[in-house]
Design a protein around this motif. Structure first.
Motif, mmCIF file in Angstrom:
data_model
loop_
_atom_site.group_PDB
_atom_site.id
_atom_site.type_symbol
_atom_site.label_atom_id
_atom_site.label_comp_id
_atom_site.label_asym_id
_atom_site.label_seq_id
_atom_site.Cartn_x
_atom_site.Cartn_y
_atom_site.Cartn_z
ATOM 1 N N ILE A 284 -13.892 -8.821 5.254
ATOM 2 C CA ILE A 284 -12.975 -7.822 5.797
ATOM 3 C C ILE A 284 -12.078 -8.437 6.861
ATOM 4 O O ILE A 284 -10.871 -8.182 6.912
ATOM 5 C CB ILE A 284 -13.759 -6.621 6.369
ATOM 6 N N ASN A 288 -8.121 -8.642 6.605
ATOM 7 C CA ASN A 288 -7.307 -7.956 7.608
ATOM 8 C C ASN A 288 -6.224 -8.842 8.186
ATOM 9 O O ASN A 288 -5.124 -8.384 8.476
ATOM 10 C CB ASN A 288 -8.198 -7.443 8.735
ATOM 11 N N SER B 113 -2.627 0.117 4.699
ATOM 12 C CA SER B 113 -3.631 -0.846 5.164
ATOM 13 C C SER B 113 -5.024 -0.503 4.645
ATOM 14 O O SER B 113 -5.845 -1.395 4.453
ATOM 15 C CB SER B 113 -3.621 -0.937 6.685
ATOM 16 N N LEU B 117 -8.371 -3.031 2.300
ATOM 17 C CA LEU B 117 -9.791 -3.238 2.546
ATOM 18 C C LEU B 117 -10.410 -3.888 1.309
ATOM 19 O O LEU B 117 -10.343 -3.326 0.233
ATOM 20 C CB LEU B 117 -10.422 -1.868 2.803
#
Lengths: 304, 275
Positions: A284, A288, B113, B117
C-alpha cells in the motif's frame, strides 16, 4: 485547445443556494460513504493484523507482535527477490508498452489499406481476461513440446526452450506486455489523432522531416497522454497476480514471485495473516507513492 | 495525415502495419482455430493450419466442464455490480457536475485515489470479512467487491459526461416546475443515455475480466469464467482443444464489445484525461 485536457466547460457555477448544497451532499453521500468504508476499514484492519501474531491454522499464535512481522519480512531474502521482481515487471512492461505503443500509435495513424481492421487486431489482447492470456501463452504458444514457438525453433534447427522454466520472470513480463502494449496503443493513438492537421501541415511546409516532426510535434503533443498511460499501467502492474498464478505459481523457487503473489502465498497458502498483512502495508505504501503522482497529474488536468 | 508519399513508401508502411498487427493477434487467432481441433490435431507437430474442424472440444466444455454455470456467474456478477454502481453513481455525478461546492474537486480526486489502493494490500481483511459474513464463494460477495472497485471509475466517467450537458436545458426544466427528482430522471438522464451506456459497458468489461478477487474469493459455487479458465493451469491445460474452446467462449463477448466501443473506453480508462 489541447485535446488531452479535461472536459471543455468550466464547472457551472450556481448562485450558492443552501438548499442546492444540501441536496448535493445528500445525493453524493451514498457513494462517498460506501467508498469511505471500503477504503478505510480494510486498510485499518491490514495495519492492525500486521502488528499481530495471527495464523489461520495455528491457534497458539496470538497476541501483539510489535514490529516482528515487519522485521521478519524485511530480512527475508525472498521478500527482496519479490521486490526486485515487482520492479522488473513494472519497469520492463512500461518500457515495452510505452516505447512500442508510441511508435505503433504513429504507425497506425498513417493511411494504409485496411488500417481500421489492423488497429482492431492490435488492441484486441487488452480485452482478453488475464487468465486466458496467460494460459494461451503458456500452453499454445510457449509449451516446450507442443507450442507454436517450439515448432518454429525446431524448424530453423534450434532446440526449443522451456521459457517459463528457464526465464520465468522475462517470460511473465512478455505475456504481461502483450496485454498492456495494446492499452498504450489504444490511448496514444487516440491522442495522436487529436493532433491538429493545420499544425502538421505547417510543419510539413516548413520542410520538417519525419524524425523532426515526431520529435518536435508528435512527442510534445503526446506527453500528457504518455504520463497518463505510465501511471495507470503502473497501478495495475504493481499488483499483477493472475498471470503469475496460472503460469509459474511464483516459481521455480521464488524466481517469478512478485509482491502481490508473495502476499497471497503468505496469507492463503501459509495462513500467516500477520506476515501477509505486513507485506500488504508495504504494498500500500508503494502504491500510494505512485498514486500521489497520478492524482497530481489528473488534478492538473482538472484545472486546465 | 495528408502527406503525399511515394507508392513504395506507402506499401512499406502498410505491410509493416499489417505484419505487426497479425503477429500481435496471432495467439488469439490460434486459440480460435485450436478450439475446433480434435485433441490429437491440437498438439500435432508441426502444427496443423488446415485440419478437419470438429465441435468435440466445445461439446466437452459444455457437457463435462459445466460451462454455463461459470458463464452465468460471470453475467450475474458483472450485471449486478454494474447496475448498482451506476445507480449509486448517477446522483453522485449529478451533484458534483451541477451542484459543485468547495470540496467537489477534492472529493473527485479522493475517489480516484481509492481506486489506487492495491487489492493485494487488503486481501487479508477482505478475505476474513467475507469468510465471517458467509459471503465467501458467493455471487453476491464478489459482486459487492467488484462494484466497490469500479465505483470510482463509474462516478468519474458519468461526471465527465454530465458536464457536457448544457446547463440551460436543466434550468429550463426547473423553470417549468420540475423538482430535483424530475430534473434528473426526466431531463438529464434521457440526454445522458449514450454516456451512461458507455460507462456501463466499461464497468461490464472490467468486471468480466476481473481476476484477482475472482480467484481469491471464489472456489466453485460462485466462480466466474476467469476462475474457471484458471483451473486449466493444472495438467488439465494440456488438453489444448478444450482450453481453447473454453477460452474462446469466455473472451468473445468482451472482445466484440471492446471493438465497438474503443473511443468511449479511452475516456473511461483515463478518467477523462484523454478523449
Amino acid at each position: 485547445m489541447d485535446a488531452t485536457t479535461m472536459t471543455t466547460a468550466p464547472p457551472p457555477v450556481r448562485a450558492g443556494s443552501t438548499s442546492g448544497r444540501k441536496s448535493g451532499i445528500l445525493l453524493l453521500s451514498p457513494a462517498v460513504v460506501l467508498l469511505l468504508v471500503w477504503s478505510i476499514v480494510p486498510l485499518l484492519l491490514t495495519l492492525w493484523y500486521s502488528f499481530r501474531n495471527y495464523n489461520l491454522v495455528d491457534p497458539t499464535m496470538h497476541g501483539f507482535a510489535g514490529f516482528s512481522n515487519y522485521w521478519y519480512l524485511l530480512t527475508d531474502p525472498d521478500f527482496l527477490e519479490a521486490l526486485r521482481n515487482t520492479a522488473l515487471l513494472v519497469v520492463g512492461v512500461l518500457v515495452i508498452s510505452v516505447g512500442g505503443g508510441t511508435l505503433l500509435a504513429v504507425l497506425y495513424d498513417q493511411e494504409f489499406f485496411g488500417r481500421g481492421i489492423a488497429r482492431v487486431l492490435v488492441i484486441s489482447p487488452f480485452f482478453v481476461m488475464p487468465t486466458v492470456s496467460a494460459l494461451l501463452w503458456k500452453n499454445l504458444m510457449l509449451h516446450p513440446i507442443y507450442g507454436v514457438y517450439a515448432w518454429m525453433m525446431r524448424s530453423v534447427g534450434l532446440t526449443p526452450i522451456d521459457w517459463l522454466q528457464r526465464f520465468p520472470m522475462a517470460t511473465v513480463m512478455m505475456i504481461v506486455a502483450w496485454e498492456w502494449l495494446p492499452f498504450a496503443v489504444l490511448i496514444l493513438l487516440t491522442a495522436v489523432q487529436s493532433l491538429d492537421t493545420e499544425q502538421r501541415e505547417a510543419a510539413l511546409l516548413d520542410g520538417a522531416g519525419p524524425v523532426a516532426r515526431f520529435r518536435h510535434i508528435i512527442l510534445p503533443h503526446l506527453s500528457r497522454a504518455i504520463t497518463v498511460v505510465v501511471m495507470i499501467e503502473t497501478i495495475y502492474l504493481l499488483t499483477i497476480f493472475a498471470e503469475i498464478m496460472v503460469t509459474t505459481a511464483g516459481g521455480p523457487g521464488v524466481a517469478s514471485t512478485n509482491l502481490a503473489y508473495m502476499i497471497y502465498a503468505r496469507a492463503l497458502l501459509q495462513f500467516d495473516v500477520g506476515g501477509a498483512s505486513a507485506g500488504g502495508v508495504i504494498a500500500i505504501v508503494i502504491a500510494n507513492i505512485v498514486a500521489m503522482f497520478l492524482v497530481r497529474a489528473v488534478a492538473r488536468n482538472l484545472e486546465a | 495525415m495528408a502527406v503525399k508519399r511515394s507508392r513504395g513508401a506507402s506499401i512499406a508502411i502498410g505491410s509493416l502495419g499489417w505484419i505487426i498487427a497479425l503477429w500481435i493477434f496471432f495467439p488469439l487467432f490460434w486459440m480460435f482455430l485450436t478450439g475446433f481441433k480434435s485433441e490429437v490435431d491440437a498438439i500435432a507437430t508441426p502444427p496443423h493450419l488446415f485440419f478437419r474442424p470438429t465441435l468435440v472440444s466445445y461439446a466437452e466444455v459444455f457437457e463435462r466442464a459445466n460451462y454455463w454455470h461459470f458463464a452465468l456467474n460471470t453475467v450475474l456478477i458483472s450485471v449486478g455490480a454494474t447496475f448498482v454502481a451506476i445507480l449509486l453513481s448517477i446522483p453522485a455525478a449529478y451533484a458534483m457536475a451541477f451542484l459543485p461546492g468547495k470540496r467537489t474537486k477534492g472529493t473527485l480526486l479522493w475517489m480516484l485515489s481509492t481506486r489506487m489502493l492495491p487489492p493485494v494490500g487488503v486481501l487479508v481483511p477482505i478475505y476474513l470479512i467475507a469468510r465471517d459474513t458467509h459471503l465467501l464463494d458467493t455471487v453476491v460477495g464478489l459482486a459487492i467487491v467488484d462494484m466497490l472497485t469500479n465505483l470510482p471509475i463509474t462516478v468519474w466517467m458519468l461526471y465527465t459526461f454530465f458536464r457536457e450537458v448544457p446547463l440551460p436545458i436543466l434550468e429550463a426544466g426547473r423553470m417549468d416546475g420540475a423538482n430535483r427528482w424530475q430534473e434528473i430522471t426526466v431531463v438529464l438522464l434521457p440526454l445522458a443515455v449514450p454516456g451512461i451506456a458507455s460507462t456501463a459497458l466499461l464497468s461490464m468489461i472490467l468486471c468480466w475480466n476481473e481476476a484477482f478477487w475472482s480467484l481469491n474469493l471464489t472456489s466453485s459455487q460462485a466462480a466466474p469464467l476467469t476462475a474457471f479458465i484458471a483451473s486449466f493451469s493444472s495438467p488439465e491445460g494440456l488438453f489444448f482443444g478444450k482450453l481453447s474452446a473454453a477460452s474462446t467462449l469466455a473472451v468473445a463477448p468482451i472482445l466484440i464489445f471492446g471493438w465497438f466501443s474503443q473511443k468511449q473506453l479511452v475516456r473511461g480508462l483515463t478518467f477523462g484525461a484523454v478523449k
